[in-house]
Motif scaffolding. Structure first.
Motif, PDB file in Angstrom:
ATOM      1  N   TYR A 107       0.800  -1.230   0.000  1.00  0.00           N
ATOM      2  CA  TYR A 107       0.000   0.000   0.000  1.00  0.00           C
ATOM      3  C   TYR A 107       0.837   1.286   0.000  1.00  0.00           C
ATOM      4  O   TYR A 107       0.286   2.369   0.173  1.00  0.00           O
ATOM      5  CB  TYR A 107      -0.946   0.002   1.205  1.00  0.00           C
ATOM      6  CG  TYR A 107      -1.980  -1.085   1.127  1.00  0.00           C
ATOM      7  CD1 TYR A 107      -3.111  -0.950   0.327  1.00  0.00           C
ATOM      8  CD2 TYR A 107      -1.834  -2.279   1.844  1.00  0.00           C
ATOM      9  CE1 TYR A 107      -4.066  -1.964   0.241  1.00  0.00           C
ATOM     10  CE2 TYR A 107      -2.774  -3.293   1.766  1.00  0.00           C
ATOM     11  CZ  TYR A 107      -3.883  -3.127   0.969  1.00  0.00           C
ATOM     12  OH  TYR A 107      -4.820  -4.125   0.877  1.00  0.00           O
ATOM     13  N   GLY A 108       2.134   1.171  -0.189  1.00  0.00           N
ATOM     14  CA  GLY A 108       2.958   2.364  -0.292  1.00  0.00           C
ATOM     15  C   GLY A 108       2.913   3.223   0.959  1.00  0.00           C
ATOM     16  O   GLY A 108       3.218   2.775   2.063  1.00  0.00           O
ATOM     17  N   SER A 109       2.494   4.484   0.796  1.00  0.00           N
ATOM     18  CA  SER A 109       2.559   5.470   1.880  1.00  0.00           C
ATOM     19  C   SER A 109       1.350   5.451   2.807  1.00  0.00           C
ATOM     20  O   SER A 109       1.254   6.276   3.708  1.00  0.00           O
ATOM     21  CB  SER A 109       2.705   6.873   1.282  1.00  0.00           C
ATOM     22  OG  SER A 109       1.561   7.204   0.509  1.00  0.00           O
ATOM     23  N   TYR A 110       0.422   4.525   2.605  1.00  0.00           N
ATOM     24  CA  TYR A 110      -0.772   4.492   3.456  1.00  0.00           C
ATOM     25  C   TYR A 110      -0.387   4.311   4.928  1.00  0.00           C
ATOM     26  O   TYR A 110       0.465   3.481   5.258  1.00  0.00           O
ATOM     27  CB  TYR A 110      -1.709   3.358   3.036  1.00  0.00           C
ATOM     28  CG  TYR A 110      -2.624   3.717   1.887  1.00  0.00           C
ATOM     29  CD1 TYR A 110      -2.164   4.441   0.793  1.00  0.00           C
ATOM     30  CD2 TYR A 110      -3.959   3.326   1.891  1.00  0.00           C
ATOM     31  CE1 TYR A 110      -3.001   4.763  -0.259  1.00  0.00           C
ATOM     32  CE2 TYR A 110      -4.802   3.642   0.838  1.00  0.00           C
ATOM     33  CZ  TYR A 110      -4.315   4.360  -0.233  1.00  0.00           C
ATOM     34  OH  TYR A 110      -5.147   4.674  -1.267  1.00  0.00           O
ATOM     35  N   ARG A 111      -1.045   5.071   5.804  1.00  0.00           N
ATOM     36  CA  ARG A 111      -0.767   5.029   7.244  1.00  0.00           C
ATOM     37  C   ARG A 111      -1.876   4.303   7.995  1.00  0.00           C
ATOM     38  O   ARG A 111      -2.994   4.136   7.502  1.00  0.00           O
ATOM     39  CB  ARG A 111      -0.631   6.458   7.778  1.00  0.00           C
ATOM     40  CG  ARG A 111       0.549   7.228   7.184  1.00  0.00           C
ATOM     41  CD  ARG A 111       1.863   6.838   7.813  1.00  0.00           C
ATOM     42  NE  ARG A 111       2.998   7.405   7.088  1.00  0.00           N
ATOM     43  CZ  ARG A 111       4.243   7.448   7.565  1.00  0.00           C
ATOM     44  NH1 ARG A 111       4.508   6.965   8.767  1.00  0.00           N
ATOM     45  NH2 ARG A 111       5.212   7.959   6.834  1.00  0.00           N
ATOM     46  N   VAL A 112      -1.548   3.899   9.213  1.00  0.00           N
ATOM     47  CA  VAL A 112      -2.464   3.119  10.035  1.00  0.00           C
ATOM     48  C   VAL A 112      -3.455   4.019  10.765  1.00  0.00           C
ATOM     49  O   VAL A 112      -3.093   5.076  11.287  1.00  0.00           O
ATOM     50  CB  VAL A 112      -1.674   2.292  11.066  1.00  0.00           C
ATOM     51  CG1 VAL A 112      -2.610   1.633  12.073  1.00  0.00           C
ATOM     52  CG2 VAL A 112      -0.821   1.241  10.366  1.00  0.00           C
ATOM     53  N   LEU A 113      -4.709   3.578  10.796  1.00  0.00           N
ATOM     54  CA  LEU A 113      -5.762   4.181  11.619  1.00  0.00           C
ATOM     55  C   LEU A 113      -6.261   3.133  12.596  1.00  0.00           C
ATOM     56  O   LEU A 113      -6.342   1.953  12.260  1.00  0.00           O
ATOM     57  CB  LEU A 113      -6.932   4.657  10.749  1.00  0.00           C
ATOM     58  CG  LEU A 113      -6.674   5.876   9.870  1.00  0.00           C
ATOM     59  CD1 LEU A 113      -7.681   5.928   8.732  1.00  0.00           C
ATOM     60  CD2 LEU A 113      -6.757   7.147  10.700  1.00  0.00           C
ATOM     61  N   ARG A 114      -6.615   3.580  13.798  1.00  0.00           N
ATOM     62  CA  ARG A 114      -7.078   2.643  14.824  1.00  0.00           C
ATOM     63  C   ARG A 114      -8.325   3.174  15.529  1.00  0.00           C
ATOM     64  O   ARG A 114      -8.554   4.378  15.604  1.00  0.00           O
ATOM     65  CB  ARG A 114      -5.977   2.414  15.866  1.00  0.00           C
ATOM     66  CG  ARG A 114      -4.798   1.576  15.384  1.00  0.00           C
ATOM     67  CD  ARG A 114      -5.237   0.195  14.911  1.00  0.00           C
ATOM     68  NE  ARG A 114      -4.164  -0.777  14.971  1.00  0.00           N
ATOM     69  CZ  ARG A 114      -4.070  -1.752  15.859  1.00  0.00           C
ATOM     70  NH1 ARG A 114      -4.996  -1.907  16.787  1.00  0.00           N
ATOM     71  NH2 ARG A 114      -3.053  -2.585  15.836  1.00  0.00           N
TER      72      ARG A 114
END
Length: 230
Positions: free
Chosen positions: A185-192
């Protein structure tokens, strides 16, 4: 802010069926998601949707991108005389990375300023020593589709977890520092954490969501962290 004790947490990803253990050092984490009032005070920028006529100061700041969150952390750190945690390239000082990536951003782990939690820190703090999918009955601890009347709610209105942290589940998803899976996913960041529009299965301590760091949407916000200093 709440001092979260250190410990070990086991993360999991349903897509890859992978699990991995992470040692978490003690750190500070805000008791509440960042509010619109606090976001606006530092940035002078609008920090949320006006859904159902709501524009309250104690609503969570939403429609905040990962880039917005990182810049907010640095701005608040400078305002309070702390060392910013993030080193941003000149091209990202006032705008998202030109290609939408992380733009070469670096985290100075020795800095005493505000930052986003890692996802291991986030899950360790969310669980607060509990072992189930949630730290309490869902209706008592989280605003989600089943009880939110499909709108955002003021922070701190429901029961906290055993370590005194409110709204760790529900209300707004919270950005973490980590890349989700850069190989895929490349630059995608985590959400929680899940949000006010999510079904109950998304509001669990282990659930991971991913999104582009430039995304601004009405169920995504942030919670501030700080490293403990020696």
């Amino acid at each position: 802010m709440i001092t979260v004790p250190g410990g070990q947490v086991t993360l999991s990803d349903r897509r890859t069926e992978r699990t991995w253990a992470v040692e978490v050092a003690a750190f500070h984490l805000a008791a509440y998601p960042l509010t619109r009032a606090d976001y606006t005070e530092v940035t002078a920028a609008h920090s949320g949707s006006t859904q159902n006529g709501q524009d309250g100061a104690r609503l969570p700041a939403d429609s905040v991108s990962w880039w917005d969150a990182v810049r907010y952390c640095n701005a608040l750190s400078r305002q309070e005389g702390l060392t910013p945690a993030y080193r941003l390239p000149d091209t990202a000082d006032g705008a998202d990375g030109a290609d939408g990536s992380d733009g070469g951003i670096a985290w100075d782990r020795s800095a005493d300023g505000y930052r986003l939690p890692t996802e291991a820190e986030w899950e360790h703090a969310c669980r607060a020593g509990t072992t189930g999918p949630r730290y309490g009955p869902l209706d008592d601890i989280a605003w989600y589709r089943g009880n939110s009347r499909e709108r955002i709610h003021e922070v701190g209105g429901l029961r906290p977890n055993p370590w005194g942290l409110y709204d760790m589940l529900g209300n707004v998803w919270e950005w973490c520092w980590d890349l989700y899976d850069p190989q895929v996913y490349g630059s995608y960041r985590v959400l929680r954490g899940g949000g006010w529009f999510d079904e109950h299965w998304s509001c669990r301590a282990s659930v991971r969501r991913r999104s582009h760091p430039t995304l601004r949407i009405e169920d995504v916000g942030l919670r501030l962290a700080r490293s403990l200093q020696p």
